[in-house]
Design an enzyme around this catalytic site. Structure first.
Site, short mmCIF file in Angstrom:
data_model
loop_
_atom_site.label_atom_id
_atom_site.label_comp_id
_atom_site.label_asym_id
_atom_site.label_seq_id
_atom_site.Cartn_x
_atom_site.Cartn_y
_atom_site.Cartn_z
N CYS A 1 0.85 -1.19 0.00
CA CYS A 1 0.00 0.00 0.00
C CYS A 1 0.88 1.24 0.00
CB CYS A 1 -0.97 -0.01 1.18
SG CYS A 1 -0.48 0.96 2.59
N CYS B 1 -1.93 -2.71 6.84
CA CYS B 1 -2.02 -1.43 7.55
C CYS B 1 -3.32 -1.33 8.36
CB CYS B 1 -1.88 -0.25 6.58
SG CYS B 1 -3.11 -0.22 5.28
ZN LIG Z 1 -2.09 1.45 4.05
#
Ligand SMILES: [Zn+2]
Length: 195
Positions: free
Chosen positions: A87, A158
């Site tokens: 990400c 995350c």
């Molecule tokens: Zn992230």
């Protein structure tokens, strides 16, 4: 030796990134001179080059290298393609599965090329939504099929390791072009991938 796999890294980039990783590790309060961490900056620099190699690869070339004229015009599905990406907001992994379908329009493509296209776009800093669009558009513009569909299901580290700490949530994105914009075709595809 009949087969040998080797990895090659750019020495200049590896050295530069290695020095920066040293600073990062020190900035986090660790001792980069202790035994276990001594080679970590170099390993991390190489790992990140591997994980972002997609910037230097051309997915259109990959598809074009294995396009064949064929009159088959039913749905072709490759499902459960493994996905590993990073990400771009946290540089943490997101991973899961990609399902791709297309309906040929005079050309088919070697099946192993679809997972390779996934890898080329996944091995960059990404968001799942854009990754989905890029795979979709690349196949649509290169193969020019009657239709193409891409569904991605992924877990984001995350979210799992930090922030909201939701361990079991899966993010699904999807995109459809051509024939798959028709509800019946789309539903047939979704049924065939078990959705
Ligand atoms: Zn992230």
């Amino acid at each position: 030796m009949p087969y040998k796999k080797f990895e090659e890294y750019n020495i200049r980039i590896t050295d530069e990134v290695k020095e920066r990783y040293k600073n990062i590790i020190e900035g986090l309060g660790e001792d980069v001179t202790r035994d276990g961490l001594l080679k970590t900056p170099e390993r991390a620099a190489k790992a990140m080059q591997f994980l972002t190699q997609g910037y230097h690869q051309d997915p259109v070339e990959i598809l074009k290298s294995a396009m064949f004229k064929e009159s088959y015009d039913e749905m072709v599905i490759v499902k459960d393609i493994e996905l590993y990406s990073l990400c771009e907001h946290h540089m943490l992994p997101f991973f899961g599965k990609v399902h791709i379908a297309y309906i040929p329009n005079g050309n088919i493509v070697g099946l192993s090329k679809l997972p390779r296209v996934v890898d080329v776009f996944a091995r960059r800093l990404q968001v799942q939504e854009r990754l989905n669009e890029q795979i979709l558009d690349c196949i649509n513009n290169t193969l020019k099929p009657q239709g193409v569909a891409v569904v991605i299901e992924a877990s984001h580290m995350c979210m799992m390791m930090r922030g909201v700490q939701k361990q079991n949530s899966i993010t699904t994105t999807s995109g459809f072009r051509g024939q798959f914009e028709k509800i019946e075709t789309r539903n047939e595809f979704l049924k065939l991938i078990g959705k």
